[in-house]
Design a protein around this motif. Sequence first.
Motif, mmCIF file in Angstrom:
data_model
loop_
_atom_site.group_PDB
_atom_site.id
_atom_site.type_symbol
_atom_site.label_atom_id
_atom_site.label_comp_id
_atom_site.label_asym_id
_atom_site.label_seq_id
_atom_site.Cartn_x
_atom_site.Cartn_y
_atom_site.Cartn_z
ATOM 1 N N GLY A 48 3.363 3.541 3.345
ATOM 2 C CA GLY A 48 3.827 3.624 1.953
ATOM 3 C C GLY A 48 2.656 3.586 0.996
ATOM 4 O O GLY A 48 1.609 4.182 1.255
ATOM 5 N N GLN A 49 2.809 2.857 -0.114
ATOM 6 C CA GLN A 49 1.746 2.761 -1.115
ATOM 7 C C GLN A 49 0.890 1.530 -0.845
ATOM 8 O O GLN A 49 1.413 0.444 -0.612
ATOM 9 C CB GLN A 49 2.340 2.682 -2.516
ATOM 10 N N ILE A 50 -0.419 1.739 -0.880
ATOM 11 C CA ILE A 50 -1.352 0.630 -0.695
ATOM 12 C C ILE A 50 -2.384 0.665 -1.819
ATOM 13 O O ILE A 50 -2.706 1.737 -2.347
ATOM 14 C CB ILE A 50 -2.046 0.674 0.687
ATOM 15 N N PRO A 55 -8.299 -3.451 2.330
ATOM 16 C CA PRO A 55 -8.009 -3.026 3.718
ATOM 17 C C PRO A 55 -6.562 -3.324 4.113
ATOM 18 O O PRO A 55 -6.008 -4.361 3.765
ATOM 19 C CB PRO A 55 -8.988 -3.853 4.551
ATOM 20 N N LYS A 56 -5.967 -2.380 4.835
ATOM 21 C CA LYS A 56 -4.583 -2.507 5.307
ATOM 22 C C LYS A 56 -4.575 -2.396 6.827
ATOM 23 O O LYS A 56 -5.013 -1.395 7.386
ATOM 24 C CB LYS A 56 -3.725 -1.394 4.679
ATOM 25 N N ALA A 57 -4.076 -3.431 7.508
ATOM 26 C CA ALA A 57 -4.001 -3.432 8.972
ATOM 27 C C ALA A 57 -2.667 -2.833 9.418
ATOM 28 O O ALA A 57 -1.604 -3.210 8.914
ATOM 29 C CB ALA A 57 -4.149 -4.844 9.515
ATOM 30 N N ILE A 58 -2.746 -1.887 10.351
ATOM 31 C CA ILE A 58 -1.569 -1.247 10.918
ATOM 32 C C ILE A 58 -1.573 -1.549 12.413
ATOM 33 O O ILE A 58 -2.568 -1.286 13.092
ATOM 34 C CB ILE A 58 -1.577 0.279 10.675
ATOM 35 N N VAL A 59 -0.472 -2.093 12.926
ATOM 36 C CA VAL A 59 -0.402 -2.491 14.328
ATOM 37 C C VAL A 59 0.527 -1.547 15.092
ATOM 38 O O VAL A 59 1.682 -1.370 14.717
ATOM 39 C CB VAL A 59 0.082 -3.950 14.471
ATOM 40 N N TYR A 60 -0.018 -0.955 16.156
ATOM 41 C CA TYR A 60 0.756 -0.109 17.066
ATOM 42 C C TYR A 60 0.987 -0.914 18.334
ATOM 43 O O TYR A 60 0.033 -1.412 18.926
ATOM 44 C CB TYR A 60 -0.010 1.165 17.430
ATOM 45 N N LYS A 108 -8.065 7.428 -4.217
ATOM 46 C CA LYS A 108 -6.635 7.452 -4.514
ATOM 47 C C LYS A 108 -6.013 8.740 -3.991
ATOM 48 O O LYS A 108 -6.685 9.750 -3.834
ATOM 49 C CB LYS A 108 -6.403 7.328 -6.011
ATOM 50 N N GLY A 109 -4.706 8.658 -3.696
ATOM 51 C CA GLY A 109 -3.977 9.832 -3.252
ATOM 52 C C GLY A 109 -3.403 9.657 -1.858
ATOM 53 O O GLY A 109 -3.580 8.622 -1.206
ATOM 54 N N THR A 133 -0.020 6.473 0.790
ATOM 55 C CA THR A 133 -0.590 6.873 -0.492
ATOM 56 C C THR A 133 -1.365 5.713 -1.073
ATOM 57 O O THR A 133 -0.864 4.584 -1.149
ATOM 58 C CB THR A 133 0.531 7.285 -1.471
ATOM 59 N N VAL A 134 -2.602 5.986 -1.488
ATOM 60 C CA VAL A 134 -3.444 4.969 -2.125
ATOM 61 C C VAL A 134 -3.196 5.033 -3.636
ATOM 62 O O VAL A 134 -3.278 6.110 -4.234
ATOM 63 C CB VAL A 134 -4.935 5.221 -1.817
ATOM 64 N N ILE A 135 -2.868 3.851 -4.220
ATOM 65 C CA ILE A 135 -2.611 3.800 -5.659
ATOM 66 C C ILE A 135 -3.683 3.013 -6.383
ATOM 67 O O ILE A 135 -4.435 2.286 -5.813
ATOM 68 C CB ILE A 135 -1.226 3.218 -5.972
#
Length: 135
Positions: A48-50, A55-60, A108-109, A133-135
Amino acid sequence: MKIIKISMLALALGLMSFSAIVPVKVIASKIETTASTITWKAETIDVGQIPQGTPKAIVYEFKNTGKTAVVITNVQGSCGCTATDYTKEPILPGKTAKVTATYNAANKGAFTKTVTVTTSAETTPKILTLKGTVI
């Protein structure tokens, strides 16, 4: 002389037909062994929007559905903005493990990034995708 030529031709044709059979058997056995023993919870994650610069951690997560232990041998982000971490010890049958991708958005974007995961269970690396999306 004709008999020798005919005999050599027959021998050559016999060898050619024999060599054509051998690769078919090899290919058939490889198809049987490349079945996946890893089941991913999600291969694409939309964050989504970050916020920019955070930094954003995404766990698979994945489960070893095979009969032998699986080892993650390499994890590589598609760019320098994506750091990775993963379970280092062997994943026993029936157990779960994770791969973490930490995305640090500079611009951004909208974005789409990938993480390539190589394991001992599969001959082809798995491509995981993160987008948002980077805001």
